[in-house]
Design a protein around this motif. Structure first.
Motif, PDB file in Angstrom:
ATOM      1  N   UNK A   1      -7.792  11.436   1.450  1.00 14.04           N
ATOM      2  CA  UNK A   1      -8.234  10.101   1.866  1.00 14.04           C
ATOM      3  C   UNK A   1      -7.116   9.070   1.731  1.00 14.04           C
ATOM      4  N   UNK A   2      -6.428   9.122   0.606  1.00 14.95           N
ATOM      5  CA  UNK A   2      -5.399   8.116   0.363  1.00 14.95           C
ATOM      6  C   UNK A   2      -4.108   8.387   1.141  1.00 14.95           C
ATOM      7  N   UNK A   3      -3.855   9.616   1.476  1.00 23.90           N
ATOM      8  CA  UNK A   3      -2.698   9.919   2.316  1.00 23.90           C
ATOM      9  C   UNK A   3      -2.820   9.214   3.658  1.00 23.90           C
ATOM     10  N   UNK A   4      -4.033   9.152   4.174  1.00 26.37           N
ATOM     11  CA  UNK A   4      -4.276   8.461   5.442  1.00 26.37           C
ATOM     12  C   UNK A   4      -4.091   6.955   5.285  1.00 26.37           C
ATOM     13  N   UNK A   5      -4.524   6.404   4.151  1.00 25.30           N
ATOM     14  CA  UNK A   5      -4.358   4.968   3.911  1.00 25.30           C
ATOM     15  C   UNK A   5      -2.887   4.590   3.754  1.00 25.30           C
ATOM     16  N   UNK A   6      -2.155   5.433   3.064  1.00 29.54           N
ATOM     17  CA  UNK A   6      -0.738   5.155   2.792  1.00 29.54           C
ATOM     18  C   UNK A   6       0.085   5.275   4.061  1.00 29.54           C
TER      19      UNK A   6
ATOM     20  N   UNK B   1      -7.070   0.910  -7.218  1.00 33.02           N
ATOM     21  CA  UNK B   1      -8.215   1.642  -6.670  1.00 33.02           C
ATOM     22  C   UNK B   1      -7.987   3.149  -6.609  1.00 33.02           C
ATOM     23  N   UNK B   2      -6.738   3.563  -6.385  1.00 35.56           N
ATOM     24  CA  UNK B   2      -6.435   4.989  -6.316  1.00 35.56           C
ATOM     25  C   UNK B   2      -6.668   5.675  -7.664  1.00 35.56           C
ATOM     26  N   UNK B   3      -6.341   5.001  -8.756  1.00 35.47           N
ATOM     27  CA  UNK B   3      -6.574   5.579 -10.077  1.00 35.47           C
ATOM     28  C   UNK B   3      -8.070   5.684 -10.364  1.00 35.47           C
ATOM     29  N   UNK B   4      -8.820   4.676  -9.949  1.00 36.39           N
ATOM     30  CA  UNK B   4     -10.271   4.737 -10.085  1.00 36.39           C
ATOM     31  C   UNK B   4     -10.836   5.925  -9.308  1.00 36.39           C
ATOM     32  N   UNK B   5     -10.346   6.107  -8.093  1.00 32.98           N
ATOM     33  CA  UNK B   5     -10.834   7.199  -7.254  1.00 32.98           C
ATOM     34  C   UNK B   5     -10.520   8.554  -7.870  1.00 32.98           C
ATOM     35  N   UNK B   6      -9.329   8.697  -8.418  1.00 32.53           N
ATOM     36  CA  UNK B   6      -8.920   9.975  -9.019  1.00 32.53           C
ATOM     37  C   UNK B   6      -9.802  10.341 -10.204  1.00 32.53           C
TER      38      UNK B   6
ATOM     39  N   UNK C   1       0.198   8.704   7.126  1.00 36.67           N
ATOM     40  CA  UNK C   1       0.349  10.157   7.216  1.00 36.67           C
ATOM     41  C   UNK C   1       1.804  10.574   7.378  1.00 36.67           C
ATOM     42  N   UNK C   2       2.571   9.820   8.164  1.00 36.13           N
ATOM     43  CA  UNK C   2       3.968  10.182   8.411  1.00 36.13           C
ATOM     44  C   UNK C   2       4.800  10.074   7.128  1.00 36.13           C
ATOM     45  N   UNK C   3       4.547   9.016   6.367  1.00 38.33           N
ATOM     46  CA  UNK C   3       5.295   8.817   5.121  1.00 38.33           C
ATOM     47  C   UNK C   3       4.959   9.913   4.113  1.00 38.33           C
ATOM     48  N   UNK C   4       3.687  10.263   4.000  1.00 39.61           N
ATOM     49  CA  UNK C   4       3.272  11.312   3.069  1.00 39.61           C
ATOM     50  C   UNK C   4       3.847  12.659   3.496  1.00 39.61           C
ATOM     51  N   UNK C   5       3.847  12.938   4.795  1.00 40.62           N
ATOM     52  CA  UNK C   5       4.408  14.196   5.291  1.00 40.62           C
ATOM     53  C   UNK C   5       5.894  14.281   4.973  1.00 40.62           C
TER      54      UNK C   5
ATOM     55  N   UNK D   1       0.817  -1.225   0.000  1.00 43.61           N
ATOM     56  CA  UNK D   1       0.000   0.000   0.000  1.00 43.61           C
ATOM     57  C   UNK D   1       0.849   1.273   0.000  1.00 43.61           C
ATOM     58  N   UNK D   2       2.042   1.219   0.598  1.00 43.96           N
ATOM     59  CA  UNK D   2       2.875   2.416   0.656  1.00 43.96           C
ATOM     60  C   UNK D   2       3.300   2.910  -0.730  1.00 43.96           C
ATOM     61  N   UNK D   3       3.356   2.002  -1.703  1.00 49.50           N
ATOM     62  CA  UNK D   3       3.756   2.393  -3.054  1.00 49.50           C
ATOM     63  C   UNK D   3       2.717   3.291  -3.723  1.00 49.50           C
ATOM     64  N   UNK D   4       1.505   3.353  -3.163  1.00 48.96           N
ATOM     65  CA  UNK D   4       0.494   4.277  -3.676  1.00 48.96           C
ATOM     66  C   UNK D   4       0.922   5.735  -3.522  1.00 48.96           C
ATOM     67  N   UNK D   5       1.928   5.972  -2.716  1.00 49.00           N
ATOM     68  CA  UNK D   5       2.418   7.341  -2.512  1.00 49.00           C
ATOM     69  C   UNK D   5       2.678   8.043  -3.846  1.00 49.00           C
ATOM     70  N   UNK D   6       3.319   7.329  -4.766  1.00 54.80           N
ATOM     71  CA  UNK D   6       3.715   7.937  -6.030  1.00 54.80           C
ATOM     72  C   UNK D   6       2.518   8.234  -6.938  1.00 54.80           C
TER      73      UNK D   6
END
Length: 343
Positions: A323-328, A182-187, A330-334, A107-112
């Motif tokens: 929404x996805x920042x929380x799934x991935x 799923x992230x691409x679908x959401x976007x 928050x610390x990693x996204x920050x 899931x962390x790879x969704x960051x990109x």
């Protein structure tokens, strides 16, 4: 005399095997051929990078490790989202894989793929070559693979057969092919489009028949796949996400090699990745826009968004980002946002 010695040697080897004694590391058996998976073939920077890695491995190990490249995600029947699972299971020995295709399992790879996180190539480099990239490698190393180097598929631009896209309203109702994430679908749902997940193998026939109106991919892919021949005459440079690639080896395969050969394989990966990345970025900069000119020469209308126009798309997808920042995480996204700001 020699025959008796030979027979005695064979007998002792069989006895050692029967008693469960392991052979010394220097005598470990290598496979005759190692399978390297990739989605795209040699006509694309991605596939070229995979082949380059295979060639360099053979060269640097003096033929001890021979690698065959399987493009088109052929080892998983064309379903690129199953590639990482097959890699963990040992069905695949090595891969040059997309962070997008592996994100369903990591899931962390969704960051990109967070919409509009990375505004330029320096931002990508700030992540892959910095703290975030190291963290991603640590996460992957816990999942039965050994990550070695970062490559790049590139910023993904949007094209379609209907009309130029300049605003979020222009995307509404369009049937868009997206990857199985799923992230691409959401976007695309946030933009009011009608996204459809399908493999790359199915995408081009779908565009040719009009089953889908458009797609999103890096410019090198757009050009090499000749998407202008399947109705994609409108191309918008919006750079909403980028697609890093990762050069990896199955952990059991990695551990079966000698230390010297592991070092050689890693050096080959780093070299191939650097050369692949240069190809992926060629012809699409202000200093060298030769690839863009080639695309335009094929009758494609290229829309270059202003900062304000791009901001409208970012605002339209801000809810998905949050929404996805929380799934991935928050610390990693920050951390990613901080490193991009410092670039």
């Amino acid at each position: 005399m020699h025959k008796r010695r030979f027979n005695a040697l064979i007998a002792s080897l069989f006895a050692s095997a029967a008693l469960g004694f392991s052979m010394p590391a220097t005598a470990q058996q290598y496979k005759d051929e190692y399978k390297l998976s990739t989605v795209l073939g040699e006509a694309f920077p991605w596939g070229w990078g995979a082949k380059r890695w295979a060639d360099l491995v053979a060269e640097k190990t003096e033929g001890r490790i021979n690698v065959k490249v399987y493009p088109g995600a052929a080892l998983v029947s064309g379903d690129q989202t199953k590639e990482f699972t097959a890699l963990r299971q040992g069905i695949i020995d090595m891969a040059v894989g997309s962070t997008i295709n592996w994100s369903p399992q990591v899931r962390e790879l969704n960051l990109f793929a967070l919409p509009f996180l990375m505004p330029d190539h320096k931002a990508i480099d700030a992540l892959t070559q910095g703290r975030v990239g190291q963290k991603m490698f640590e996460i992957l190393a816990e999942r039965d693979v050994v990550p070695l180097a970062w490559g790049e598929n590139g910023f993904r631009e949007v094209s379609n057969s209907k009309k130029p896209i300049r605003t979020p309203d222009d995307v509404k109702g369009m049937k868009m092919r997206v990857v199985g994430s799923p992230l691409f679908l959401a976007t695309f749902n946030a933009l009011g489009a009608n996204p459809t997940q399908m493999s790359w193998a199915d995408a081009q026939p779908a565009m040719a028949t009009g089953a889908v109106d458009g797609q999103e991919n890096p410019l090198a892919v757009f050009n090499a796949a000749k998407l202008h021949t399947v109705g994609q005459k409108n191309l918008t440079l919006w750079g909403y996400v980028a697609d890093p690639l990762i050069f990896v080896v199955n952990k059991n395969v990695w551990n079966s090699w000698s230390e010297a050969d592991r070092k050689a394989v890693q050096e080959a990966a780093v070299q191939a990745a650097a050369e692949e990345l240069a190809r992926a970025r060629a012809g699409i900069s202000a200093e060298d826009d030769s690839l863009l000119k080639e695309i335009e020469a094929n009758g494609v209308e290229v829309v270059r968004l202003s900062d304000a126009e791009r901001e409208a798309f970012r605002a339209a997808t801000a809810g998905v980002y949050k929404e996805w920042a929380e799934r991935i995480g928050a610390d990693l996204v920050k951390q990613a946002e901080e490193d991009i700001a410092k670039r």
